[in-house]
Design an enzyme around this catalytic site. Structure first.
Site, PDB file in Angstrom:
ATOM      1  N   GLN A 190     -13.222  14.385  23.958  1.00 12.94           N
ATOM      2  CA  GLN A 190     -13.682  15.665  23.417  1.00 12.94           C
ATOM      3  C   GLN A 190     -13.721  15.544  21.902  1.00 12.94           C
ATOM      4  O   GLN A 190     -12.724  15.191  21.268  1.00 12.94           O
ATOM      5  CB  GLN A 190     -12.747  16.799  23.817  1.00 12.94           C
ATOM      6  N   TYR A 247     -13.895  27.452  17.526  1.00 10.27           N
ATOM      7  CA  TYR A 247     -13.886  26.296  16.656  1.00 10.27           C
ATOM      8  C   TYR A 247     -15.185  26.358  15.833  1.00 10.27           C
ATOM      9  O   TYR A 247     -15.966  27.292  15.968  1.00 10.27           O
ATOM     10  CB  TYR A 247     -13.793  25.017  17.477  1.00 10.27           C
ATOM     11  N   ALA A 282      -7.416  22.213  34.723  1.00 11.70           N
ATOM     12  CA  ALA A 282      -6.478  21.954  33.636  1.00 11.70           C
ATOM     13  C   ALA A 282      -5.041  22.216  34.081  1.00 11.70           C
ATOM     14  O   ALA A 282      -4.303  21.294  34.410  1.00 11.70           O
ATOM     15  CB  ALA A 282      -6.836  22.790  32.418  1.00 11.70           C
TER      16      ALA A 282
END
Length: 393
Positions: free
Chosen positions: A102, A172, A347
Site C-alpha cells: 500500500q 489521507y 482485516a
C-alpha cells in the site's frame, strides 16, 4: 445469460497476477517497521496471514515521501529499505500467497512532530490527534507527491511485490483533496469534483505509466467520509467512473471514514477510548479522555456493513471491485460474489485468526471469533494485534 458466481476460494486473476483465491488481507498499519525499514516482526506478521490461507496480504503503510508518514517509523521507498522488502516478499511467496504494497501520502493525517517535516493538506488546517498544523500544498508539493507514487510503484516491482494499492481514502492526501469539507482551494485542484479528483487521477495514471503491466495496480477509494459536508457516495460513483475510464487500475477497493475527522465510521463496533488514551503521549492523553468521544464515535456493527454503498459503485462501473467491511465468514464472501464483486478484503477477522481462511476452506460453516471491540486499533503504536489473543513469548 448471467456469468456463474465465482468460487471465492478458487484461483483468480488480478490484472497480470493470479491469486490462489479471492480473499485479500486488507492493509492494516502493522506498527512493526523501524526507522523506515522492514523488521523480522513485520515479515512474521505477513507470513502468518500467507500461511493462514489469504490469497494476498497487503503491507501497510509504505509512504512515498518523508512528510507523508503518520509516524516516523513507517517504511519509506529508499534504497536502504529494498533488501528488507525483498526478504518480506520472498517469505510470503514461500507460503504460496501474493503480496501487495500500500503506497500513499498521509497529507493532513501525517504527524509533523514525529516526522520532522511539515504536513501538507489542500488548505491549511489543524489536526487534533497530532496537535499539529498542516500547510497548504503548493503545486510543487503535488508534483513531488505524484512522482513519489510513481517511484514507489517501480521500487515495489524491484522488491518483488505482486501488486500496489494506492491509498485514496480516509482523508489521507489524495482523499482530502476529494473532500469538499477539507478542500477549500480556489485553483484547479479545488471547487468542482473534476478539480478535486485531479490529484487522485494524476497519481493513478503516473503509477500505471511507471509500472506498465508488470504488476497489479489497485486503489482504495472512499465512498463516504462519514461527516457532514464531506465526500459522499454520489461523488464517489463519478470518481470511480473516471478512474475506470482512465484505465489506470486493475481493481478498486471500496472503503469509508476519515482518519482526520471520523475514523470509527470505517470500523463500526466499539470505540475503545480508554485504550486509545493509554496509548497516547501524556500531552494528548488527557485531551483524549476528556474530548475523545467527539472524535471516536460508535456505530453499530453488522456484517457486510459497506455493501449498501458499494452496490451503487458496482452498478456504475464494470471494473473489478473489492468489497471491504464486515467480511467474516463464507456466507458473506459468497454474498459478495453473488453481488458482482470480484474480491473480498478482510482485516480485523484475520488479526484475530490469521488461519481463518484455511479453516473456512476445511469447514465452510466456520465464523470469525472477532467481537469488533476494536481494541486492536490502539495496538498500532506497539505492534498491531488482537489483544484478546495471547501472544507467543
Amino acid at each position: 445469460m448471467n456469468d456463474p458466481m465465482p468460487d471465492v476460494l478458487a484461483p483468480a486473476r488480478l490484472g497480470p497476477v493470479t491469486l490462489r483465491n479471492r480473499v485479500i488481507k486488507a492493509a492494516t498499519y502493522e506498527g512493526l517497521s523501524r526507522k523506515g525499514l522492514v523488521t523480522d516482526e513485520l515479515i512474521d506478521f505477513h507470513v502468518r496471514h500467507a500461511a493462514g490461507g489469504a490469497g494476498m496480504t497487503t503491507v501497510a503503510y509504505c509512504a512515498v515521501a518523508p512528510d507523508g508518514r503518520t509516524d516516523r517509523r513507517q517504511i519509506l521507498w529508499t534504497d536502504e529499505a529494498l533488501p528488507g522488502l525483498r526478504r518480506l516478499t520472498e517469505a510470503v511467496h514461500h507460503e504460496g500467497a501474493a503480496v501487495a504494497a500500500q503506497i500513499g501520502h498521509a497529507g493532513p493525517v501525517a504527524d509533523p512532530r514525529s516526522n520532522g517535516h511539515p504536513a501538507i493538506a489542500p488548505t491549511r488546517r489543524f489536526h487534533a490527534a497530532t496537535a499539529g498544523l498542516a500547510k497548504a500544498a503548493t503545486h510543487a508539493d503535488l508534483d513531488r507527491v505524484v512522482k513519489g507514487h510513481a517511484h514507489a510503484g517501480k521500487a515495489a516491482i524491484e522488491a518483488g511485490f505482486d501488486a500496489v494499492e494506492i491509498h485514496l481514502g480516509h482523508d489521507y492526501l489524495a482523499s482530502s483533496f476529494l473532500s469538499p469539507k477539507v478542500n477549500r482551494r480556489k485553483d484547479e485542484y479545488g471547487g468542482p469534483l473534476e478539480n478535486r479528483a485531479r490529484l487522485s487521477r494524476d497519481i493513478a495514471r503516473a503509477v500505471r505509466d511507471a509500472v506498465g503491466d508488470r504488476i497489479a495496480l489497485t486503489a482504495k477509494l472512499n465512498m463516504d467520509d462519514g461527516v457532514p459536508g464531506g465526500f459522499r457516495p454520489d461523488e464517489a460513483i463519478q470518481v470511480a467512473r473516471w478512474l475506470e475510464a482512465d484505465g489506470s487500475l486493475d481493481a478498486l477497493e471500496l472503503t469509508a471514514g476519515s482518519s482526520l475527522l471520523n475514523p470509527m465510521y470505517l470500523f463500526k463496533g466499539d470505540a475503545p477510548l480508554r485504550e486509545f488514551a493509554a496509548a497516547m503521549p501524556r500531552p494528548i492523553r488527557l485531551g483524549v479522555r476528556l474530548f475523545g468521544r467527539r472524535f471516536l464515535r460508535e456505530y453499530p456493527y453488522e456484517d457486510l456493513y459497506l455493501l449498501k454503498d458499494a452496490r451503487r459503485i458496482r452498478a456504475a462501473v464494470k471494473m473489478p471491485l473489492i468489497l471491504l467491511g464486515g467480511v467474516t465468514d463464507r456466507a458473506g464472501m459468497d454474498t459478495a460474489m453473488a453481488e458482482g464483486f470480484q474480491f473480498v478484503a478482510m482485516a480485523r477477522a484475520l488479526l484475530r485468526e490469521p488461519d481463518l481462511i484455511n479453516r473456512i476452506k476445511d469447514e465452510p460453516g466456520t465464523r470469525s471469533l472477532c467481537v469488533h471491540c476494536n481494541k486492536c486499533m490502539p495496538s498500532i503504536y506497539s505492534g498491531t494485534r488482537c489483544v484478546l489473543v495471547e501472544q507467543p513469548a
